[in-house]
Structure formats: structure tokens, C-alpha cells
Design a protein around this motif. Structure first.
Motif, PDB file in Angstrom:
ATOM      1  N   ARG A 200     -79.027 -72.630  -8.282  1.00  0.00           N
ATOM      2  CA  ARG A 200     -78.117 -73.425  -7.450  1.00  0.00           C
ATOM      3  C   ARG A 200     -76.914 -72.562  -7.114  1.00  0.00           C
ATOM      4  NH1 ARG A 200     -78.923 -77.532 -11.554  1.00  0.00           N
ATOM      5  NH2 ARG A 200     -76.818 -77.140 -12.332  1.00  0.00           N
ATOM      6  N   ILE A 201     -76.107 -73.044  -6.172  1.00  0.00           N
ATOM      7  CA  ILE A 201     -74.876 -72.349  -5.801  1.00  0.00           C
ATOM      8  C   ILE A 201     -73.701 -73.253  -6.150  1.00  0.00           C
ATOM      9  CG2 ILE A 201     -73.477 -71.503  -3.876  1.00  0.00           C
ATOM     10  CD1 ILE A 201     -76.140 -70.787  -2.467  1.00  0.00           C
ATOM     11  N   ALA A 223     -79.873 -75.706  -4.030  1.00  0.00           N
ATOM     12  CA  ALA A 223     -78.850 -76.711  -3.718  1.00  0.00           C
ATOM     13  C   ALA A 223     -77.445 -76.161  -3.912  1.00  0.00           C
ATOM     14  CB  ALA A 223     -79.054 -77.940  -4.589  1.00  0.00           C
ATOM     15  N   VAL A 224     -76.522 -76.679  -3.107  1.00  0.00           N
ATOM     16  CA  VAL A 224     -75.103 -76.370  -3.252  1.00  0.00           C
ATOM     17  C   VAL A 224     -74.469 -77.465  -4.099  1.00  0.00           C
ATOM     18  CG1 VAL A 224     -72.907 -76.071  -2.048  1.00  0.00           C
ATOM     19  CG2 VAL A 224     -75.014 -75.200  -1.028  1.00  0.00           C
ATOM     20  N   GLU A 225     -73.782 -77.070  -5.171  1.00  0.00           N
ATOM     21  CA  GLU A 225     -73.037 -78.018  -6.003  1.00  0.00           C
ATOM     22  C   GLU A 225     -71.672 -78.227  -5.348  1.00  0.00           C
ATOM     23  OE1 GLU A 225     -74.863 -76.008 -10.073  1.00  0.00           O
ATOM     24  OE2 GLU A 225     -72.704 -76.102  -9.746  1.00  0.00           O
ATOM     25  N   ASN A 252     -79.127 -81.828   6.513  1.00  0.00           N
ATOM     26  CA  ASN A 252     -80.039 -82.106   5.411  1.00  0.00           C
ATOM     27  C   ASN A 252     -80.225 -80.908   4.490  1.00  0.00           C
ATOM     28  OD1 ASN A 252     -81.587 -84.001   4.026  1.00  0.00           O
ATOM     29  ND2 ASN A 252     -83.496 -83.297   4.964  1.00  0.00           N
ATOM     30  N   HIS A 253     -79.151 -80.124   4.336  1.00  0.00           N
ATOM     31  CA  HIS A 253     -79.197 -79.015   3.386  1.00  0.00           C
ATOM     32  C   HIS A 253     -79.139 -79.585   1.972  1.00  0.00           C
ATOM     33  CE1 HIS A 253     -78.124 -75.350   1.232  1.00  0.00           C
ATOM     34  NE2 HIS A 253     -78.377 -74.666   2.332  1.00  0.00           N
ATOM     35  N   SER A 302     -82.119 -80.320 -10.539  1.00  0.00           N
ATOM     36  CA  SER A 302     -81.676 -80.014 -11.902  1.00  0.00           C
ATOM     37  C   SER A 302     -82.557 -78.924 -12.500  1.00  0.00           C
ATOM     38  CB  SER A 302     -81.758 -81.271 -12.770  1.00  0.00           C
ATOM     39  OG  SER A 302     -83.116 -81.598 -13.031  1.00  0.00           O
ATOM     40  N   SER A 303     -82.223 -78.521 -13.727  1.00  0.00           N
ATOM     41  CA  SER A 303     -83.024 -77.510 -14.427  1.00  0.00           C
ATOM     42  C   SER A 303     -84.140 -78.140 -15.244  1.00  0.00           C
ATOM     43  CB  SER A 303     -82.121 -76.683 -15.358  1.00  0.00           C
ATOM     44  OG  SER A 303     -81.632 -77.492 -16.422  1.00  0.00           O
TER      45      SER A 303
END
Length: 329
Positions: A200-201, A223-225, A252-253, A302-303
Motif C-alpha cells: 500500500r502507499i 491502495a492509497v491510505e 475508482n482508484h 489489508s494484509s
């Protein structure tokens, strides 16, 4: 409280007129807290109370970035990072036993980006060991601290390449693009994070200025956090309607909503950030479906492994159905 949070009764624009000033205060708060929360009994209670606060806010699963500091006892003895991670694991198990609807916690081991290359290499070595010894709770690795004044990811490329060179899986969750300094070395962190296969970023505020990175992250499902309150408080954006995430959301990113450091900002849990994202990013087109998609994204990106995600989604769906029926939308 004034020494431990950024909250002020005065006009925040006057108290914190620049990013440099607010970051200086922000880091001083961590230093003020450090000796308090690294005392073993306080550390245990502090973490438990943190879980309780998020659970009260209806958060059912968390991925927490943690420095895994050396924890001390009053007799002068200290505990290493493995003890600290095991304590996170033990208290999480205790909490989930008491509150079965809470799905759990995974920890992202972090180190400050101001360290030198050799210290980073040692931290990555330790992260690989922790990943091997605590696979259930250890999610991966990241660098924390202000990007603008810290070393860029590329500076640590040799250390961060160690897992791949050894055939070891160590997921990365890199803070990248938490900056408005276009064209600097730090501004390249987004591209380097993707080159290093980040899962994720963190923040990704600068992503719109990097169309290649934006397309790559979308294709890979990285995904961007997004941390709305943090970006606003730390003076990256004043009006959340102008936040880059509004554009990412319309495209819709992949996005997840995170709270960054709610205790520092005078907020709690995650609801405040969800509210700001709902009204600030989605505007008049936001609806119940927007909230639903953002909530599901928290599990989808998630991880957790696929089986765990399926179980978490089933638990979430039951609670969502109750939420909708109780509020009679």
C-alpha cells in the motif's frame, strides 16, 4: 495535554502558520510521550486502551505502524523488539477473547527515515526475523517521519533490497508522497515505493503529479491510505474538497481511509476521518454506497490472507446489515 497533542484552543492558523512549525511541534509531542509509554506497565495499558477506543468506534480490525521501542522496567532492565511485538500479540489475543467481534490487529514494524544506511540494513534484518517468528501478527515494514526532511527511499535501496536478494517475503507499506514539494528527491518516493513492490502507499498525497505511478498503483491494486484529518492538520491541504483523493475517488482508484495519529489531533477512532472523506471527497454524490465501498476496502486491501479476508468480510457484512436496518436508511 498541550505538550502531548497538537490541539489548541487558539486559532490554529496563528499557532501553526507553516509546515515546518507544526512538524516541529508534532515531533516534540512524540518525544514528550516516549518515556511515559515505553514503561512496561504503561505500555500494556496504553495499547489495551487504544484497542478499546477503536472498538468503541466500531473498528473491527486494525493494522498499526509501530516503532517497537525498547521497553523498560523500574529496575533498569529493558526488553527487546521481540518482547514488544509479543506483548502486542498477547494483549491483542486478550482483547479479542473479551470482545469476540473484534477481528484482531497486525503490526507494521517501522523505523524513522532519518537513520543512516547501516542502521536501516539492521532494521530490515530484524524485520525479516520478526516476520519469520511472528507471522500471525507481523504484517510488514515501513519508514516513518517527515518525508521532506528525511532521506528518500532510494537512499536505502540496498537495505530495502535485502529480502528479495535472500528470497524472503517481507511486505512493505511505504509512506510515500506525503509532500507538496514537487520535483525534489522526496517527490520520487512514490515511484520508488512501487519499484520496491509496496503493498500500500501511506498518504500518497502527491500521486496525481505522477501519472505513471498512479496508473501503476491502480493496475497493481496498490491502495492509497488516505488520512484526511492528518493532511489538513499538517497543512498539506486546507479545503478537503481540493484533496487529491477526491479525484482518485472519482476514478475508482483503490483507497482506504486511515486516521494516522488521532490522539495527536484531538479526535478518536476512525469516524472523524470517514466523515471528512464522505463530505469532502465525495461531495453531493456521496451516499451509503460510498461508505460501504470504503469500509470494504479496509479489508480488501489489508494484509490478511484470502481466507482471513473472507471471514472478516462475513463478520463485517453482519454488522453492516444491522447498522443499515437499525438506522432505517
Amino acid at each position: 495535554m498541550a505538550n502531548m497533542t497538537l490541539f489548541t484552543d487558539q486559532d490554529p492558523e496563528s499557532v501553526y502558520p507553516s509546515q515546518d512549525l507544526i512538524w516541529g511541534k508534532f515531533e516534540q509531542c512524540f518525544l514528550a510521550l516516549w518515556g511515559l509509554v515505553t514503561y512496561a506497565p504503561v505500555f500494556r495499558d496504553y495499547y489495551y486502551q487504544g484497542l478499546a477506543q477503536f472498538y468503541t468506534d466500531n473498528v473491527m480490525y486494525m493494522e498499526v505502524r509501530a516503532l517497537l521501542p525498547e521497553i523498560y522496567e523500574l529496575d533498569g532492565s529493558t526488553h527487546d523488539t521481540a518482547w514488544t511485538l509479543k506483548t502486542y500479540q498477547d494483549i491483542t489475543r486478550q482483547f479479542t477473547a473479551e470482545y469476540p467481534e473484534f477481528f484482531g490487529v497486525r503490526v507494521i514494524f517501522t523505523i524513522h527515515r532519518g537513520v543512516n544506511a547501516s542502521k536501516m540494513a539492521r532494521a530490515v534484518e530484524e524485520a525479516m526475523k520478526l516476520q519469520r517468528d511472528f507471522p500471525d501478527i507481523m504484517a510488514g515494514f515501513d519508514l516513518v517521519g517527515r518525508e521532506d526532511s528525511g532521506r528518500p527511499l532510494w537512499y536505502f535501496r540496498d537495505a530495502l533490497s535485502l529480502p528479495a536478494e535472500r528470497g524472503v517475503t517481507l511486505p512493505y507499506f511505504f509512506h510515500a508522497g506525503e509532500t507538496d514539494l514537487e520535483g525534489t528527491e522526496v517527490d520520487q518516493n512514490l515511484l520508488d515505493a512501487l519499484l520496491l513492490n509496496t503493498s500500500r502507499i501511506g498518504h500518497g498525497f502527491a500521486l496525481l503529479r505522477h501519472p505513471v505511478a498512479k496508473d501503476l498503483s491502480r493496475k497493481r491494486g496498490v491502495a492509497v491510505e488516505v488520512c484526511p484529518i492528518s493532511n489538513q492538520v499538517m497543512k498539506l491541504v486546507k479545503d478537503l474538497r481540493n484533496h487529491p483523493a477526491a479525484t482518485l475517488m472519482s476514478e475508482n482508484h483503490p483507497l482506504v481511509i486511515s486516521s494516522d495519529d488521532p490522539g495527536m489531533f484531538g479526535s478518536s477512532g476512525l469516524s472523524y476521518d470517514f466523515y471528512e472523506a464522505f463530505v469532502g471527497f465525495g461531495g453531493m454524490r456521496s451516499n451509503l454506497g460510498s461508505l460501504k465501498e470504503l469500509a470494504i476496502n479496509s479489508i480488501r486491501y489489508s494484509s490478511l490472507n484470502p481466507k482471513q479476508q473472507e471471514k472478516a468480510l462475513a463478520l463485517w457484512q453482519r454488522r453492516w446489515d444491522n447498522f443499515v436496518s437499525e438506522n432505517a436508511f
